[in-house]
Write a protein that holds these residues in place. Sequence first.
Motif, PDB file in Angstrom:
ATOM      1  N   THR A  29      13.334   6.655   8.864  1.00  0.00           N
ATOM      2  CA  THR A  29      13.186   7.662   7.805  1.00  0.00           C
ATOM      3  C   THR A  29      11.908   7.389   7.018  1.00  0.00           C
ATOM      4  N   ASP A  31      11.802   6.983   3.866  1.00  0.00           N
ATOM      5  CA  ASP A  31      12.121   5.914   2.916  1.00  0.00           C
ATOM      6  C   ASP A  31      11.964   4.543   3.548  1.00  0.00           C
ATOM      7  N   ASP A  32      12.384   4.406   4.818  1.00  0.00           N
ATOM      8  CA  ASP A  32      12.232   3.129   5.513  1.00  0.00           C
ATOM      9  C   ASP A  32      10.754   2.731   5.572  1.00  0.00           C
ATOM     10  N   TYR A  34       8.241   3.930   3.652  1.00  0.00           N
ATOM     11  CA  TYR A  34       7.718   3.689   2.305  1.00  0.00           C
ATOM     12  C   TYR A  34       8.074   2.278   1.835  1.00  0.00           C
ATOM     13  N   ASP A  35       9.309   1.854   2.103  1.00  0.00           N
ATOM     14  CA  ASP A  35       9.731   0.507   1.699  1.00  0.00           C
ATOM     15  C   ASP A  35       8.893  -0.563   2.396  1.00  0.00           C
ATOM     16  N   LEU A  36       8.665  -0.390   3.688  1.00  0.00           N
ATOM     17  CA  LEU A  36       7.937  -1.395   4.453  1.00  0.00           C
ATOM     18  C   LEU A  36       6.446  -1.398   4.129  1.00  0.00           C
ATOM     19  N   GLY A  38       4.866   0.183   1.690  1.00  0.00           N
ATOM     20  CA  GLY A  38       4.587   0.165   0.255  1.00  0.00           C
ATOM     21  C   GLY A  38       4.404  -1.233  -0.307  1.00  0.00           C
ATOM     22  N   ARG A  39       4.843  -2.253   0.407  1.00  0.00           N
ATOM     23  CA  ARG A  39       4.630  -3.640  -0.024  1.00  0.00           C
ATOM     24  C   ARG A  39       3.156  -4.015  -0.049  1.00  0.00           C
TER      25      ARG A  39
END
Length: 122
Positions: A29, A31-32, A34-36, A38-39
């Motif tokens: 997704t 979101d997945d 963005y989380d990865l 985005g770090r």
Amino acid sequence: MALAARPGSKLPPGANRILFVKNLSYNITGDDLYDLFGRYGGIRQIRIGNEAKTKGTAFVVFDDVMDAKNALEHLNGFHLQERYIVVLYHMPSKQEAAAKADLERREKELEELKRKHNIGDE
């Protein structure tokens, strides 16, 4: 697109703030991603492929080219959702050249089929 590099840092040829990611799970997704990603810095946009030819791929656009470089260095080969992802710099000129070569090949095949089946351009 001229980008100023930070002092003491070197960018490889072709480096830019757009990353092409492939070998993704079809269940990934936004979101997945963005989380990865985005770090490693601010993300402007993520586009996930949703058609037959683009499934399992995504484009990640960072605000800064150095953030994209850092993400590529850390995430290429990263294990995500039972797959090892491949992260590359987006190279539109190479994609355009490949698309053009494919189009020329297909046009040649079409002409051969027309000759073989006696079909004229009317």
